[in-house]
Write an enzyme that holds these catalytic residues in place. Structure first.
Site, PDB file in Angstrom:
ATOM      1  CE  LYS A 136     -26.694  -1.896  21.168  1.00 54.98           C
ATOM      2  NZ  LYS A 136     -27.732  -2.855  21.844  1.00 54.98           N
TER       3      LYS A 136
ATOM      4  CG  ASP B 142     -29.382   5.202  16.928  1.00 54.01           C
ATOM      5  OD1 ASP B 142     -28.052   4.542  17.363  1.00 54.01           O
ATOM      6  OD2 ASP B 142     -30.284   4.507  17.316  1.00 54.01           O
TER       7      ASP B 142
ATOM      8  CD1 TRP C 166     -32.818  -1.030  17.924  1.00 55.39           C
ATOM      9  CD2 TRP C 166     -33.504   0.696  19.559  1.00 55.39           C
ATOM     10  NE1 TRP C 166     -32.765  -1.481  19.091  1.00 55.39           N
ATOM     11  CE2 TRP C 166     -33.227  -0.793  20.234  1.00 55.39           C
ATOM     12  CE3 TRP C 166     -34.006   1.496  20.276  1.00 55.39           C
ATOM     13  CZ2 TRP C 166     -33.115  -0.982  21.586  1.00 55.39           C
ATOM     14  CZ3 TRP C 166     -33.843   1.320  21.902  1.00 55.39           C
ATOM     15  CH2 TRP C 166     -33.817  -0.027  22.440  1.00 55.39           C
TER      16      TRP C 166
END
Lengths: 424, 424
Positions: free
Chosen positions: A259, A235, A165
């Site tokens: 999540k 992030d 990511w």
């Protein structure tokens, strides 16, 4: 309270409230595997009984039918939150309509989004000089939105890449500024994080970007590097609200909701207000933090139902005692799985360096890798699903976000030990 | 079948299944207003009885408690769709999890998004050479995405501006290409559409952009202009799936879901495949149709629950007989309200030219404008909510999308006549 399970499949049998079923001819098998598939799963009861005050479960919803869902995201949500959402889906608190039908400018929805923001501010102790935005497009949209808003096209920025990511974030930033990867864990298959003192930060970097928890590789920052220049951007998609965080150390925190705090379709941005208002001219209006902040995330129609769900989750996290308590639970769950791996004499392996192992995503492999498909298949039969590792790394991955009950982890660990006993 | 109502509040009373309540001391008033507030609203029964096979309503959900919601979007959804979503929210069809908890790459969610696409293709008879995308960010994100994907920075494009949304689309395009407003209804307060033959189209325009239905001003294209060059692009946010459309006449159709086909947070794009693949270099990856199309809308995590809801609505529209049948119902509803306005001897006024009046959004004012607040307040007391006009135009607006039952329109019309009788 969670049903107490010990680590032995045999002792698990003894504590099973449905053990009278063992007297039936078709459930006389003594292996944990057969037991679990032929009896109602016992463990979901723990989730159901941990709920705060909620409406009764409709008659056609048996909580025993739920699975333990180890998906990396969208991921399992708290049972009590789902039950509350279900109870009020058709008619929200006497309003005569569903949250999905409400004008985003009406008093009902305004009360929902304002409470969601207030509760999030309370949970993370967000300072007054930070804005909270509820946006769309996921972390991937932020990969562009951040440089578009914080940089001019020639500005240098630094990325520490600890997994896929962070790498994607770096690549997207190349369109809008001059990003540099100042450290990458790729050559070591993303299993480590560099000591911060050896990071060679660019002296004029506008920001330093990290991915606080790499969902695929299971690598998590336990504390944070200090930018030499500019601000820290993180992030936090996969560990948002999983533990206390000192927001004041960051210029910008962003997270996809799917999540730990809600369904997919909501992206939360926490940004220091003095960073807002410098978007590049080519910035689409929807990607301009200034437009979104000035309009309290209501410049256009926001993802109302998703924001509502996030609000219910925030309420639940506060009811649990806030993020300090939540972190304790998450640590306990993660320790159980990592211990089972580390004490398996190499039958199970986690490649991540111990000091940076994620509390949220536990990737592991089998020494006998040809058994991995069988492991995943047997686990699914026992209602533990989505344990397959990401296609880029293989093996298994247990995502154990806030909403995964301890009982789910205990059941997985018991299964791991039983599987090992049968295949070692 | 909808309860048959005539246009007189008195005859309405006679047909009310709860009229025995009139014998109670506190419901002896003869005005429609008092009647409706002191009795359960009768009209929602029509919505409830028009449902296809759905799960029973949970015991704590009385459909009589619902309001008629005339909001412009997010807007009312079909009662049977909400009931189905409610019934399976906690455990989707035996999967053991909510749709909100499903991995977007798992077989369960793939079945949902694929069926949603197939049903939409069936509804609109979408040709094979068109891609269907489920995106985020609303129509406003498309205002940027369209020129970023279909143009180079110096390309000319044409905009016909028939209301606020077309104007916003034009302004956003200025960042990414050379748009020109070739006709604007602004000087006439957005109440008309130019005859197509007098549109002075740019000879090299890459596309011609229209807003097929202006939500705020109630102006709707009944057929479509033919681009001299390039393709036709239409924002159908507020009349999407309200009637049959010949998709092959368009290069690109886009729509936020939150009017006719679902909750907010989902944007549907139907694009001719040969237009895909030419994004400008500065296009964020999430705004590149090629990335989205190649990944079947799953490049990153899509708004899963919203897509699921759209799928339920598509099923419902097909069960109603498809868009030809849906259009018939919408025409009937709109005719009832416009007739009430036009036959009110000027008490009610709709400023929009008759030939382009929207079937979806009916803006109207009162000759005695100081009564408008009272109108809105009384209607709300009778459980007809969100009738206030957009702040930019004032007055009232009745949004009567697909999911607004005929009974809701009949109730509104009866109320309008009663209000007029009391205030003329």
């Amino acid at each position: 309270m969670a049903t107490k399970l010990t680590s032995s499949p045999n002792s698990l049998l003894l504590q099973n409230p449905y053990r009278h079923n063992l007297l039936k001819p078709n459930s006389s098998a003594t292996s944990f595997s057969n037991f679990a598939t032929q009896n109602k799963p016992i463990s979901i009861r723990c989730a159901a009984t941990s709920t705060a005050a909620v409406s009764p479960i409709p008659a056609n919803q048996d909580p025993e039918d739920r699975v333990f869902n180890f998906a990396a995201g969208p991921a399992t949500l708290p049972a009590n939150v789902l039950q509350k959402a279900q109870a009020e889906l058709y008619n929200w608190r006497g309003s005569g309509m569903s949250v999905m039908e409400m004008s985003h400018r009406g008093k009902e929805f305004l009360s929902i989004i304002q409470k969601a923001e207030a509760d999030l501010r309370s949970l993370l102790n967000i300072p007054e000089d930070y804005a909270v935005l509820f946006l769309q497009g996921g972390g991937t949209t932020q990969f562009a939105m951040i440089p578009l808003n914080l940089c001019k096209p020639d500005d240098p920025v630094d990325y520490v890449v600890t997994g896929s990511w962070g790498d994607k974030a770096f690549k997207e930033a190349q369109k809008f500024c001059k990003p540099k990867v100042i450290w990458s864990g790729k050559s070591e298959k993303y299993t480590k994080i560099s000591p911060y003192e050896s990071l060679e930060q660019s002296p004029d970097a506008k920001y330093l970007h990290i991915c606080a928890n790499e969902t695929i590789h299971g690598v998590e920052f336990k504390d944070y590097p200090t930018p030499k220049n500019g601000i820290l951007v993180a992030d936090m998609s996969s560990n948002f609200c999983s533990k206390p965080v000192d927001v004041s150390k960051f210029g910008l925190i962003y997270a996809g909701a799917q999540k730990n705090v809600g369904p997919s379709g909501v992206t939360i941005v926490i940004i220091k207000k003095d960073l807002i208002g410098n978007a590049q001219e080519i910035t689409p209006v929807m990607l301009d933090y200034k437009i979104q902040a000035e309009n309290n995330s209501l410049y256009n129609t926001p993802p109302c139902f998703g924001i509502y769900m996030c609000g219910l989750v925030f309420e639940d996290l506060l009811a649990q005692g806030g993020l300090t308590e939540v972190e304790k639970k998450n640590k306990k769950k993660a320790e159980l799985i990592y211990k089972a791996i580390d004490e398996s004499n190499g039958f199970y392996r986690c490649p991540v360096e111990k000091s940076v192992r994620s509390l949220m995503n536990v990737p592991f492999t089998l020494e006998k890798s040809d058994l991995e498909a069988e492991f995943i298949k047997e686990a699914a039969k026992e209602k533990m699903v989505q344990l397959k590792g990401h296609r880029s790394v293989g093996g298994m991955r247990a995502s154990i976000y806030n909403a995964m009950p301890l009982a789910g982890v205990e059941k997985l660990v018991a299964f791991m030990k039983d599987f090992q006993a049968r295949h070692a």
